[in-house]
Design an enzyme around this catalytic site. Structure first.
Site, short mmCIF file in Angstrom:
data_model
loop_
_atom_site.label_atom_id
_atom_site.label_comp_id
_atom_site.label_asym_id
_atom_site.label_seq_id
_atom_site.Cartn_x
_atom_site.Cartn_y
_atom_site.Cartn_z
N HIS A 40 -9.66 -99.67 -11.58
CA HIS A 40 -10.59 -98.63 -12.06
C HIS A 40 -11.50 -98.15 -10.92
CE1 HIS A 40 -9.81 -99.07 -16.43
NE2 HIS A 40 -9.42 -100.27 -16.04
N CYS A 96 -5.20 -97.03 -14.60
CA CYS A 96 -4.85 -98.20 -15.41
C CYS A 96 -3.74 -97.86 -16.42
CB CYS A 96 -6.10 -98.79 -16.06
SG CYS A 96 -5.90 -100.55 -16.41
N GLU A 145 -13.23 -95.61 -10.77
CA GLU A 145 -14.44 -94.96 -11.29
C GLU A 145 -15.62 -95.92 -11.35
OE1 GLU A 145 -11.84 -95.89 -13.03
OE2 GLU A 145 -12.31 -96.38 -15.12
#
Ligand code: GLN
Length: 552
Positions: free
Chosen positions: A508, A382, A510
């Site tokens: 993202h 990001c 993650e």
């Protein structure tokens, strides 16, 4: 109708209620039940989206774009399921709904009160996920500590449900701390007694007490807790400190937390838990064959919870690669062109973290430049991807003072720009580009090799984007947009094919990494980092070999 498990906390915060709830859910899931978890948070913010990470750690984002408490990340990582808007409810959200109903005239002239109006709204949300047969068991974690003023309406709602639902449809698990006094060499049960007493005064009595402890609880201590807190002795569960949070489900299995819950819920026949994959993961995690060091460049590094999902993703990816990933936190504010080589020396890879605002930006850009010029594996998430774009614009394209309009509105080269749909937005809460969006990957790119597919979907949380007016210039100079949104053309992935491993993503990854399905971008990054480390070793080896030859 589903059955409901409530998890409350006593004595102090930070006992790991989310991990205990997620571990219990994992065990029940492993026994074949359909389980979900939700979190009720006592604060007045409508959601944690507007909270500074220093206040409350990372803001976790679900597929449907809810900005939620980071415990939802644990739930997804443990259970390998998606949560949604429904899984995180705050006091603010409850009051907002009730007040909106009052304004719409729904209460027919009545005085609107905490009991019954607020508690009715809480109860209806507590029961909601269990109502359409999607789940056998719904676990509700109640944030905060019993005795806090803020959490009282939630506890009151549980009290009413205890009375409204059949006895065998509801169980209350209370997590407390049993402190160990080193000088006296004794475990102390008094804080737990007080906490259970305080909870009982509100009309809710726990069925099971989970005791967080540094030292094993012997039978005498368990008997004492059972006696004073009025629960059965086998419902006093020991929760010893574990070396990793992923060990907790197995500790809870040993203590029979799931079996005791099921018994209280009137379920007597259930299969043995299927935990083979989990155990395999744990083995790989605990016995790695190699070790790498990755620098996490961020500005909230003092608080580990600020990057929770990233750190957990590295744990999943490390296990997958049978490698211990050591994370070194590097504060972006203190990186300068003069000290960058020193600050990043010894690292095998670099991750530039997400973030907002101006602080620490130049340090991030300097770190990216170092990685790009020195062939150090780089991964930007990001804001990290946006910084990689700015660095390339300034130092390769020669666009002096290129910037993001987030940091410098009047930059002559706005390579990162506010998204068109964001320009009209004035309200801060829940207005970013949030949740899952599709992305199409260019055939033959590194992203393609990483994902092994050309169609992906990943979660977002941002207002700014790559400015496509500069795309041709970037690609001509060797930084490629290899992932784009199929409808809007928005750039999702940037990579430098001539670099050993350089990739930045606007989304993202993650947020979708789980124990069973580690995020490909983390798995392949750790692999690249591992190769870099091995080559570095070989290089040092050959340098040593020549120097030994030289001195011989
Ligand atoms: N501040 C940047 C944006 O809003 C990046 C956000 C992030 O890293 N999550 O676009």
């Amino acid at each position: 109708m589903a059955k409901y498990i409530f998890v409350t906390g006593g004595v102090t915060s930070s006992l790991g209620k989310g991990i205990i709830a997620a571990s219990l859910a994992k065990l029940l899931q492993a026994r074949g039940f359909k389980v979900t978890i939700q979190k009720f948070d006592p604060y007045i913010n409508v959601d944690p989206g507007t909270l500074n990470p220093y206040e409350h750690g990372e803001c976790y984002v679900t597929e449907d774009g809810a900005e939620t408490d980071l415990d939802l990340g644990h739930y997804e990582r443990y259970l390998n399921i998606y949560t949604s808007q429904l899984n995180n409810v705050t006091t603010g959200r409850i009051y907002q709904t009730v007040i909106n109903k009052e304004r719409a005239g729904e209460f027919l002239g009545k005085t609107v009160q905490v009991v019954p109006h607020i508690t009715d709204e809480i109860k209806s949300r507590m029961l909601k996920l269990g109502q359409d047969n999607a789940y056998d068991i719904v676990i509700t974690e109640i944030g905060g500590t019993v005795g806090d003023i803020e959490s009282l309406p939630f506890i009151e709602a549980v009290r009413q449900l205890q009375w409204e639902l059949p006895d065998e449809d509801l169980v209350v698990v209370h997590l407390t701390l049993i402190p160990y006094l080193r000088a006296a060499k004794e475990l102390k049960t008094k804080p737990t007694q007080h906490s259970v007493k305080m909870m009982s005064e509100t009309g809710v009595h726990p069925d099971i007490i989970v005791c967080r402890t540094e030292e094993p609880l012997n039978n005498d201590i368990k008997r004492k807790i059972a006696l004073f807190c009025n629960v059965k002795q086998d419902a006093v569960i020991e929760a010893m400190d574990a070396s990793t949070i992923y060990e907790v489900p197995l500790l809870m299995l040993r203590e029979k937390l799931d079996v005791i819950c099921l018994r209280k819920l009137g379920v007597t026949i259930f299969p043995e838990p299927e935990l083979e994959k989990w155990k395999l993961f744990l083995d790989k995690l605990k016995y790695p064959k190699s070790k790498v060091t990755i620098g996490l460049i961020g500005k909230y590094i003092e608080l580990q919870d600020a990057y929770k999902s990233i750190l957990e993703s590295f744990i999943h990816a490390g296990a997958m690669n049978e490698t211990k990933v050591q994370i070194v936190n590097v504060h972006s504010e203190f990186i300068t062109p003069e000290n960058v080589a020193d600050k990043l020396s010894g690292l095998d890879g670099l991750l530039v973290a997400p973030g907002f605002g101006h602080r620490g930006i130049e340090g991030k850009i300097t770190a990216v430049q170092y990685a790009r010029e020195n062939g150090l594996p780089f991964f930007g998430i990001c804001l990290g991807m946006q910084m990689a774009v700015i660095e390339f614009a300034r130092n390769v394209l020669g666009l002096k003072d290129a910037h993001s309009t987030e940091m410098k509105e009047d930059t002559p080269h706005p390579v990162i720009n506010m998204m068109e749909e964001q320009k009209q937005v004035t309200m801060k809460g829940g207005t970013m580009r949030l949740g899952a969006y599709p992305c199409v990957i260019r055939e033959g790119s590194m992203a393609h090799r990483i994902y092994e597919t050309t169609e992906i979907s990943e979660r977002h949380r941002h207002r700014y984007e790559f400015n496509n007016a500069y795309l041709e210039q970037f690609e001509a100079a060797g930084m490629m947009a290899t992932g784009r949104n199929p409808e809007t053309g928005l750039v999702e992935i940037m990579e430098i094919p001539s670099h050993p491993y350089f990739i930045g993503v606007q989304y993202h990854p993650e947020l979708k990494s789980t124990v069973e399905n580690p995020a490909p971008l983390f798995v392949k990054f750790v692999l690249a980092v591992k190769r870099y480390n091995e080559q570095k070793g070989q290089l040092i080896g050959s340098v040593l070999a020549t120097s030994t030859k030289g001195t011989a």
